[in-house]
Design a protein around this motif. Structure first.
Motif, PDB file in Angstrom:
ATOM      1  N   GLU A 191       3.852 -11.387   6.274  1.00  9.99           N
ATOM      2  CA  GLU A 191       4.934 -12.521   5.994  1.00  9.99           C
ATOM      3  C   GLU A 191       4.573 -13.771   5.915  1.00  9.99           C
ATOM      4  O   GLU A 191       5.242 -14.613   5.290  1.00  9.99           O
ATOM      5  CB  GLU A 191       6.134 -12.161   6.778  1.00  9.99           C
ATOM      6  CG  GLU A 191       7.191 -10.881   6.654  1.00  9.99           C
ATOM      7  CD  GLU A 191       6.477  -9.758   7.602  1.00  9.99           C
ATOM      8  OE1 GLU A 191       5.679 -10.240   8.461  1.00  9.99           O
ATOM      9  OE2 GLU A 191       6.895  -8.429   7.290  1.00  9.99           O
ATOM     10  N   GLN A 196       1.354 -14.309   1.669  1.00  5.96           N
ATOM     11  CA  GLN A 196       2.199 -14.514   0.667  1.00  5.96           C
ATOM     12  C   GLN A 196       1.714 -15.139  -0.503  1.00  5.96           C
ATOM     13  O   GLN A 196       1.953 -15.258  -1.609  1.00  5.96           O
ATOM     14  CB  GLN A 196       3.579 -15.093   1.154  1.00  5.96           C
ATOM     15  CG  GLN A 196       4.217 -14.370   2.140  1.00  5.96           C
ATOM     16  CD  GLN A 196       4.774 -13.110   1.590  1.00  5.96           C
ATOM     17  OE1 GLN A 196       5.329 -13.189   0.294  1.00  5.96           O
ATOM     18  NE2 GLN A 196       4.494 -11.880   1.960  1.00  5.96           N
ATOM     19  N   LYS A 248       3.442  -3.953   2.493  1.00  6.15           N
ATOM     20  CA  LYS A 248       4.627  -4.854   2.935  1.00  6.15           C
ATOM     21  C   LYS A 248       4.680  -6.067   2.823  1.00  6.15           C
ATOM     22  O   LYS A 248       5.813  -6.914   2.630  1.00  6.15           O
ATOM     23  CB  LYS A 248       4.195  -4.797   4.721  1.00  6.15           C
ATOM     24  CG  LYS A 248       5.144  -3.601   5.421  1.00  6.15           C
ATOM     25  CD  LYS A 248       4.538  -3.638   6.853  1.00  6.15           C
ATOM     26  CE  LYS A 248       5.076  -5.036   7.723  1.00  6.15           C
ATOM     27  NZ  LYS A 248       4.682  -4.906   9.033  1.00  6.15           N
ATOM     28  N   ALA A 249       3.422  -6.705   2.365  1.00  5.38           N
ATOM     29  CA  ALA A 249       3.268  -8.122   1.936  1.00  5.38           C
ATOM     30  C   ALA A 249       3.954  -8.218   0.732  1.00  5.38           C
ATOM     31  O   ALA A 249       4.912  -9.257   0.453  1.00  5.38           O
ATOM     32  CB  ALA A 249       1.819  -8.738   1.875  1.00  5.38           C
ATOM     33  N   HIS A 252       7.854  -7.916   0.890  1.00  2.57           N
ATOM     34  CA  HIS A 252       8.466  -9.065   1.368  1.00  2.57           C
ATOM     35  C   HIS A 252       8.639 -10.317   0.408  1.00  2.57           C
ATOM     36  O   HIS A 252       9.476 -10.973   0.281  1.00  2.57           O
ATOM     37  CB  HIS A 252       7.624  -9.641   2.799  1.00  2.57           C
ATOM     38  CG  HIS A 252       8.327 -10.990   3.122  1.00  2.57           C
ATOM     39  ND1 HIS A 252       7.879 -12.302   3.046  1.00  2.57           N
ATOM     40  CD2 HIS A 252       9.162 -11.034   4.258  1.00  2.57           C
ATOM     41  CE1 HIS A 252       8.630 -13.098   3.796  1.00  2.57           C
ATOM     42  NE2 HIS A 252       9.366 -12.441   4.415  1.00  2.57           N
ATOM     43  N   TYR A 253       7.546 -10.395  -0.447  1.00  2.00           N
ATOM     44  CA  TYR A 253       7.430 -11.505  -1.176  1.00  2.00           C
ATOM     45  C   TYR A 253       8.401 -11.205  -2.149  1.00  2.00           C
ATOM     46  O   TYR A 253       8.987 -12.096  -3.051  1.00  2.00           O
ATOM     47  CB  TYR A 253       5.911 -11.264  -2.052  1.00  2.00           C
ATOM     48  CG  TYR A 253       5.762 -12.315  -3.209  1.00  2.00           C
ATOM     49  CD1 TYR A 253       5.591 -13.544  -3.008  1.00  2.00           C
ATOM     50  CD2 TYR A 253       5.972 -11.982  -4.637  1.00  2.00           C
ATOM     51  CE1 TYR A 253       5.513 -14.551  -4.198  1.00  2.00           C
ATOM     52  CE2 TYR A 253       5.915 -12.847  -5.606  1.00  2.00           C
ATOM     53  CZ  TYR A 253       5.548 -13.941  -5.338  1.00  2.00           C
ATOM     54  OH  TYR A 253       5.441 -14.931  -6.590  1.00  2.00           O
ATOM     55  N   LYS A 255      11.444  -9.907  -2.138  1.00  2.00           N
ATOM     56  CA  LYS A 255      12.801 -10.100  -1.746  1.00  2.00           C
ATOM     57  C   LYS A 255      13.754 -11.268  -2.661  1.00  2.00           C
ATOM     58  O   LYS A 255      13.055 -12.361  -2.488  1.00  2.00           O
ATOM     59  CB  LYS A 255      12.950 -10.198  -0.081  1.00  2.00           C
ATOM     60  CG  LYS A 255      13.016  -8.622   0.604  1.00  2.00           C
ATOM     61  CD  LYS A 255      13.555  -8.981   1.910  1.00  2.00           C
ATOM     62  CE  LYS A 255      13.208 -10.360   2.598  1.00  2.00           C
ATOM     63  NZ  LYS A 255      13.443 -10.520   3.881  1.00  2.00           N
TER      64      LYS A 255
END
Lengths: 255, 255
Positions: A191, A196, A248-249, A252-253, A255
DNA sequence: ATAAAGGGTGACGTAAGGTCAGTGTCAATA
DNA sequence: TATTGACACTGACCTTACGTCACCCTTTAT
């Protein structure tokens, strides 16, 4: 038929400033320019402008409008029909509000307080039903985009690529994944700003070289990186667990 | 009944941030505060908020809304009725737009261009009819306000006037109208600098001696000079058609 | 030839909030 | 009693969709 800003402004009621603004943000590019740099609009421009105005009337943001009308999935005729429906829906909401106003006015008996239920007083203001349909409309286009369309656009684009292009592309891809791997090994969080930023660069890269990579599509890619063994292997070659990390990255980006 | 921000937010659908914002700009002040500085709203606040939301729905600016609801002339029941009308009008405009969208969609026959008239394509977007009514509504309040208020200011001022003052006033008035009449007879245009200067002097004169003569009020006077027989006679005593001339001069000045 | 009308860019302003950071408060639970 | 999670506060900065202004260049009509 070519129209100057003034003429377009007069025909449509849109101000000159707004036309220049729409040009600037790439929403409505004039068909041509004179030598002196004057904007010249044609009939297609007018049709698009009408579309824009309908969508504005439905409170879509200019960004959403741009996404909608530039989608290759976009079909003006179908769009107009959908817009007609939505406009009717909005009109009905206003009718309900009008009724509420009248009803509320009647509930005021001189100074006597025949007070209405508080929640009732605000019931009709609720926009969720309309908003929901709006999202559906904006989504409809994007959804399909993600699947067939991105692929075709990509095909069209890459067909013309030279060896030079492909080298450049591979170079970027390599650099991007290596940076990811490095951060991952250093224990930086998925995150974090650095990671990011890499994701963002990646998205831009796809958009520039293959197809318009929206967040929805990117999310799809992220899922694929862990679901598809081939991709997973590609990442994990650099570092064990990198695929999951990248995925995962991306989640998160997006969202 | 006291409501916290959250409760109000839930009842009305207005966000907390917006409530704080409305408080800040003085549009909706909570009825009370706790010791800790928490906002507490009551039923009156809710009623006012409903008003605000109706007016927002009609695209009044917050500033206009503030003017409207804080006017001493403001009558909630009447307002709700007017708002109901305006909302219906807006709904009808949307219905017309919806129809236009459908109609336009039908004018697209596959790829054949049965092109509609360009102006027709944008006809329904014209907001002037609604805007006009909106201005009328916003104006209605101010109008009465302006009048009664100007009148009271005038009363207060003139109550203290001496005979000396009245003589001075009559003298000016005489001189002003005579100069008007002279220019009129000479065939000078109502829009000319000389005439416009006289109008300006007149406005200043009213402001100095009676009440703050805004352009809105001045315009009203101008209209009255032709509409009201007594005023018309007063001017036409100096020259046949002077009333119309002066009225025209004022209208031009007030643009 | 000259003025008026129309066009251009860029910089700054505005309305109506959204978002975020940092902090205080209250009620319920551990 | 201490803590925790929900809720509240302020202040600062960000955003969207233009409006406005200053300043300068073109085109058109007289």
């Amino acid at each position: 038929m070519a129209y100057t800003v003034k003429q377009v402004s007069e025909i449509t009621g849109v101000t000159k400033r707004t036309l220049r603004f729409y040009d600037k943000i790439g929403l409505l590019r004039p068909a041509g320019m004179t030598e002196a740099g004057y904007r010249l609009y044609d009939d297609n421009n007018l049709e698009l402008l009408q579309q824009i105005m309908f969508l504005r009337e439905l409170d879509f943001s200019l960004k959403q409008i741009k996404d909608i009308v530039t989608s290759s999935q976009y079909d003006r005729k179908q769009a107009l029909i959908r817009q007609g429906e939505l406009l009717n829906r909005k009109a009905e909401r206003l009718k309900a509000l009008a009724e509420l106003a009248i009803k509320t006015s009647r509930s005021i008996e001189g100074s006597v307080n025949t007070s209405m239920n508080k929640k009732e007083m605000f019931k009709e203001f609720d926009m969720s039903r309309i908003t929901e349909h709006k999202n559906k409309y904006a989504g409809e286009v994007k959804q399909r985009w993600g699947n067939t369309d991105a692929y075709m656009e990509s095909q069209a684009k890459t067909a013309a690529y030279t060896e030079e292009d492909w080298k450049r592309i591979h170079k970027f891809q390599l650099s991007n994944v290596e940076q990811m791997a490095r951060l991952f090994k250093q224990g930086v969080a998925a995150e974090s700003d650095e990671v990011q930023r890499l994701v963002k660069e990646f998205q831009q890269f796809i958009t520039d070289n293959f197809y318009n990579c929206t967040k929805d599509i990117l999310r799809g890619l992220g899922e694929m990186y862990v679901a598809d063994e081939r991709f997973k292997a590609y990442f994990d070659k650099y570092a064990e667990g990198l695929a999951v990390f990248v995925s995962k990255a991306i989640q998160h980006y997006c969202k």
